[in-house]
Write a protein that holds these residues in place. Structure first.
Motif, PDB file in Angstrom:
ATOM      1  N   ASP A 170      25.935  70.181  11.445  1.00  0.00           N
ATOM      2  CA  ASP A 170      24.620  69.707  11.913  1.00  0.00           C
ATOM      3  C   ASP A 170      24.656  68.237  12.325  1.00  0.00           C
ATOM      4  OD1 ASP A 170      23.418  72.183  11.405  1.00  0.00           O
ATOM      5  OD2 ASP A 170      23.017  71.629   9.309  1.00  0.00           O
ATOM      6  N   LEU A 227      26.612  65.887  11.159  1.00  0.00           N
ATOM      7  CA  LEU A 227      27.012  64.985  10.079  1.00  0.00           C
ATOM      8  C   LEU A 227      28.519  64.801  10.069  1.00  0.00           C
ATOM      9  CD1 LEU A 227      24.780  66.365   7.179  1.00  0.00           C
ATOM     10  CD2 LEU A 227      24.391  64.322   8.551  1.00  0.00           C
ATOM     11  N   TYR A 277      25.019  60.273  10.708  1.00  0.00           N
ATOM     12  CA  TYR A 277      24.452  61.322  11.574  1.00  0.00           C
ATOM     13  C   TYR A 277      24.465  60.804  13.015  1.00  0.00           C
ATOM     14  CZ  TYR A 277      21.142  64.535  13.727  1.00  0.00           C
ATOM     15  OH  TYR A 277      20.541  65.443  14.562  1.00  0.00           O
ATOM     16  N   LYS A 317      23.202  68.963   0.105  1.00  0.00           N
ATOM     17  CA  LYS A 317      21.932  69.474   0.612  1.00  0.00           C
ATOM     18  C   LYS A 317      20.978  68.333   0.960  1.00  0.00           C
ATOM     19  CE  LYS A 317      18.038  72.470  -0.617  1.00  0.00           C
ATOM     20  NZ  LYS A 317      17.070  71.458  -0.205  1.00  0.00           N
ATOM     21  N   ARG A 343      21.928  66.776   4.151  1.00  0.00           N
ATOM     22  CA  ARG A 343      21.558  67.611   5.295  1.00  0.00           C
ATOM     23  C   ARG A 343      20.052  67.604   5.528  1.00  0.00           C
ATOM     24  NH1 ARG A 343      26.004  72.371   3.989  1.00  0.00           N
ATOM     25  NH2 ARG A 343      27.688  71.424   5.239  1.00  0.00           N
TER      26      ARG A 343
END
Length: 476
Positions: A25, A27, A45, A75, A78
């Protein structure tokens, strides 16, 4: 570069130091191995907004030690990436937004600091105004109010806690200027106090010493006020003690016949045995009545026949040789008060003090003697009914006169003047003589006290002889 999982993150080793890994995603993470064996992954990011140059801000750090995650979870990282992604879709640059928020937070912090400083300055101003108001109020302290502050801060340091000065002011100062503002008191007001005291003089009582003592206390009190800026000038400054008048020194010396009469009258005077002993000790030792009444048993050495005064009026230690006459008085007293620290303990404890925490008031015996020399008068309320019990032919006498009488008798018995002065604990004016003659006077002083005690025994024996004569019936 494949997407790494949580298990793979936990499997990272020190050998992976510097490695770049994909977390999915958008990252990415950079592995760093710590000296303590921990593994950290610094996560960024990457995004692009409206075709601009890509940006890659840091969003956190994942950390593990001993095979367990101890930092921000994968988590959570994210989720933070998802928040940034949503901002990008809305056309908001997360980096610029963070800068704006930092600037806003800084501005709010500055505003808070300014408010705190403004509150502090306001508090200082309020305090200054309060102090100015207080200073103005203190500047208008009445004489009685000033006295209360002086008594609480300074007079309390005196031996009697300022009680005598308080009585003097209530009698002579407060009725005249007590309600006046201390700052308004002038020389003329103080002079009126002095003159009023002197006006009470009689043929038998000279008030010059009282006037001088009151002036001295007023000078100390106004000096206290001057130091604290309660007043601008000392109203007593230009009043000289010498102009008040000369003190009239007492020269009353009891004759031998008067002493014999005193020895006769004491047992029937209504005075407590301890008070009688105090008077006899004074004439036998030449001590001051305050020194007698303030004596402690720990300073009496019966084996060495000495009484040590650790601190006296002249600030010097004084040792008194105890004659047989003095020893008998002390042994009699020991049987009465020997279980207390004091030769003459106070019978009533002061507030918040245990029994026998202090000695009897130094004026007690003087008042008792005075109450018993009021011929033709009436008994005072709460005082002795024996108003003529201690009247002597030579006129009114005081305990201090017994000290003078003992010294005079000692000189008449052959003691040298310098020796008598030493027995009285008078300070030698010449320093060299004071230092080098100290030791050589010890034996003559002991001899002088011995002579005095023996003569007092002789006078006392005369009393006993007179009593026997009176008890023996006459025959014709």
């Amino acid at each position: 570069m494949g997407v790494i999982s949580q298990l793979e993150l936990l499997a990272l080793k020190a050998s992976d130091n510097g490695r770049t890994i994909a977390l999915g995603d958008g990252l990415r993470g950079t592995v760093r191995a710590g000296a303590d064996g921990s593994i950290s992954v610094y996560v960024t990011y990457r995004y692009r907004l409206n075709g601009s140059k890509p940006r890659e801000p840091s969003i956190g750090t994942w950390r593990a030690k001993g095979g367990k995650s101890v930092g921000t979870s994968l988590k959570a990282l994210r989720d933070e990436a998802g928040r940034i992604r949503g901002m990008v879709k809305a056309g908001i640059d997360p980096v610029e937004q963070a800068q704006v928020e930092r600037q806003r937070d800084a501005a709010m912090a500055d505003a808070e600091r300014l408010k705190i400083e403004a509150d502090r300055q306001e508090a200082i101003l309020t305090q200054q105004q309060r102090l100015q108001t207080l200073a103005a109020q203190q500047a208008r302290l009445t004489v009685e109010g000033l006295f209360e502050q002086w008594r609480r801060l300074e007079l309390v340091k005196r031996v009697d806690k300022g009680n005598e000065t308080e009585r003097s002011f209530k009698r002579d100062v407060f009725p005249l200027i007590g309600s006046m503002a201390a700052a308004d008191v002038e020389k003329v007001h103080v002079q009126e106090v002095v003159d009023t005291i002197k006006a009470r003089a009689t043929d038998k009582q000279n008030m010059v010493r009282t006037a001088k003592k009151t002036l001295a206390d007023l000078r100390q009190m106004f000096g206290f006020a001057l130091d604290r800026d309660y007043i601008d000038a000392d109203p007593t400054a230009r009043i000289k003690k010498a102009k008040i008048g000369k003190d009239v020194e007492r020269d009353r010396v009891l004759s031998e016949s008067e002493l014999i009469t005193l020895f006769q009258k004491l047992p029937n005077s209504g005075m407590a045995d301890t008070s009688q002993v105090a008077l006899l000790l004074q004439v036998a030792t030449l001590a001051r009545i305050g020194e007698v009444l303030g004596a402690r048993w720990e300073h009496i050495d019966f084996a060495r026949r000495t009484w040590t005064l650790p601190e006296t009026k002249n600030g010097k230690r004084h040792e008194i040789w105890l004659s047989e006459f003095a020893m008998r008085q002390l042994k009699k007293l020991k049987a009465i008060t020997g279980l207390t620290p004091w030769l003459f303990p106070a019978t009533r404890a002061k507030k918040d003090q245990p029994d026998f925490a202090n000695h009897v008031c130094e004026k007690t015996v003087t008042k008792q003697v005075g109450d018993r020399q009021r011929p033709g008068g009436t008994p005072m309320s709460g005082r002795s009914k024996h108003i003529e019990a201690l009247v002597l032919s030579g006129g009114k006498w005081t305990p201090h006169d017994l000290r003078r009488t003992g010294a005079t008798m000692m000189a008449e018995l052959g003691a040298l003047p310098d020796v008598v002065e030493r027995c009285l604990n008078h300070t030698e004016e010449k320093k060299v003589k004071r230092i080098y003659q100290r030791a050589q006077f010890e034996a003559p002083m002991r001899d002088a006290w011995t002579l005095l005690g023996a003569h007092l025994d002789t006078l006392n024996a005369t009393v006993a002889g007179l009593a026997r004569d009176q008890a023996t019936p006459r025959t014709t």
